[in-house]
Write an enzyme that holds these catalytic residues in place. Structure first.
Site, PDB file in Angstrom:
ATOM      1  N   ALA A   1     -23.894  49.639  51.458  1.00  0.00           N
ATOM      2  CA  ALA A   1     -24.867  48.664  51.969  1.00  0.00           C
ATOM      3  C   ALA A   1     -24.261  47.813  53.103  1.00  0.00           C
ATOM      4  O   ALA A   1     -23.113  48.024  53.510  1.00  0.00           O
ATOM      5  CB  ALA A   1     -25.386  47.816  50.827  1.00  0.00           C
ATOM      6  N   HIS A   2     -25.034  46.839  53.565  1.00  0.00           N
ATOM      7  CA  HIS A   2     -24.711  46.091  54.796  1.00  0.00           C
ATOM      8  C   HIS A   2     -23.354  45.384  54.778  1.00  0.00           C
ATOM      9  O   HIS A   2     -22.875  44.935  53.742  1.00  0.00           O
ATOM     10  CB  HIS A   2     -25.803  45.033  55.032  1.00  0.00           C
ATOM     11  N   ASP A   3     -22.760  45.322  55.946  1.00  0.00           N
ATOM     12  CA  ASP A   3     -21.549  44.522  56.201  1.00  0.00           C
ATOM     13  C   ASP A   3     -20.325  44.971  55.399  1.00  0.00           C
ATOM     14  O   ASP A   3     -19.439  44.153  55.125  1.00  0.00           O
ATOM     15  CB  ASP A   3     -21.824  43.028  55.952  1.00  0.00           C
TER      16      ASP A   3
END
Ligand code: UDP
Length: 217
Positions: A137-139
């Site tokens: 997922a993000h980051d």
């Protein structure tokens, strides 16, 4: 002489899963796909020729590429370094049904199996293996030679350092911006573990919540 020769190194379980994905990516009249395996008893696997590494080197082609489909990070790195020093180029094998969203950077020689999702703003190093149904997922920031077994759920703001292995179905809790959850270099996360805090480099964690494995000597 084939224009391009692509070798999937390792004709065992994972290699047999990677080969059909590679076939879909590379298949053309000008490209031959083979397995490379150091087990000289293997001649054909699932209808595909198996070459030893020395035969692969001798085989004539205008361009040779390799994807090392072996989960063990140390073995994978050693084989890749040998291949690259012999002039063979890396091949990434990424399933056409992967979902990759915005601003994802991924290094060379990745293997993204079917049903892998990488969402947004993710940096991944070289030779990343993401087995079926895994997501990042993000980051997140993922190092080199990191291996995900099937169905790993890596939530946002997680850092995974080089050579870490994440077992089947493990869940890594979301970190915070500026305070990510960090899985240390060479750590192993056991099958089904739920990681809620940092994992020390080189350690093995198991369970829910994941705790270091204590070995009775
Ligand atoms: N292998 C190889 N050279 C090596 C290490 C492994 O050719 O230096 C081959 C091995 O003969 C086997 C495959 O790679 O066919 C690895 O299979 P394994 O079951 O260990 O790994 P997996 O497929 O589960 O990642």
């Amino acid at each position: 002489m084939a224009g391009k020769l692509v070798g999937i190194y390792g004709a065992s379980g994972f290699g047999r899963e990677v080969m059909p994905v590679a076939r879909e990516m590379f298949a053309s009249d000008d490209c031959e796909l083979v397995f490379i395996d150091d087990n000289p008893e293997l001649v054909k696997v699932n209808g595909v020729r198996v070459l030893t590494y020395s035969d692969f080197l001798k085989h004539e082609a205008e361009e040779k590429r390799v994807s090392v489909a072996i989960a063990d990070a140390k073995t994978r790195r050693e084989i890749e370094e040998r291949c690259y020093s012999d002039g063979i180029k890396p091949a990434s094998v990424n399933s056409p049904n992967n979902v990759v969203l915005d601003e994802v950077q991924i290094g060379s020689a990745s293997i993204l199996c079917p049903f892998v999702t990488l969402t947004s703003n993710i940096t991944i190093g070289q030779s990343f293996h993401a087995n079926i149904y895994s997501y990042v997922a993000h980051d997140c920031v993922i190092g080199d030679y990191v291996t995900f077994a099937p169905a790993v759920k890596c939530n946002g703001n997680v850092v995974i350092e080089d050579n870490a292995y994440i077992g089947t179905g493990a869940i890594i809790k979301q970190g915070q911006p500026g305070s990510p959850i960090v899985i240390g270099e060479g750590a192993t996360v056991g099958m089904g573990a739920v990681v809620t805090k940092n994992v020390a480099p080189g350690s093995v964690v198991i369970g829910n919540p994941a705790k270091p494995l204590v070995r009775n000597s």
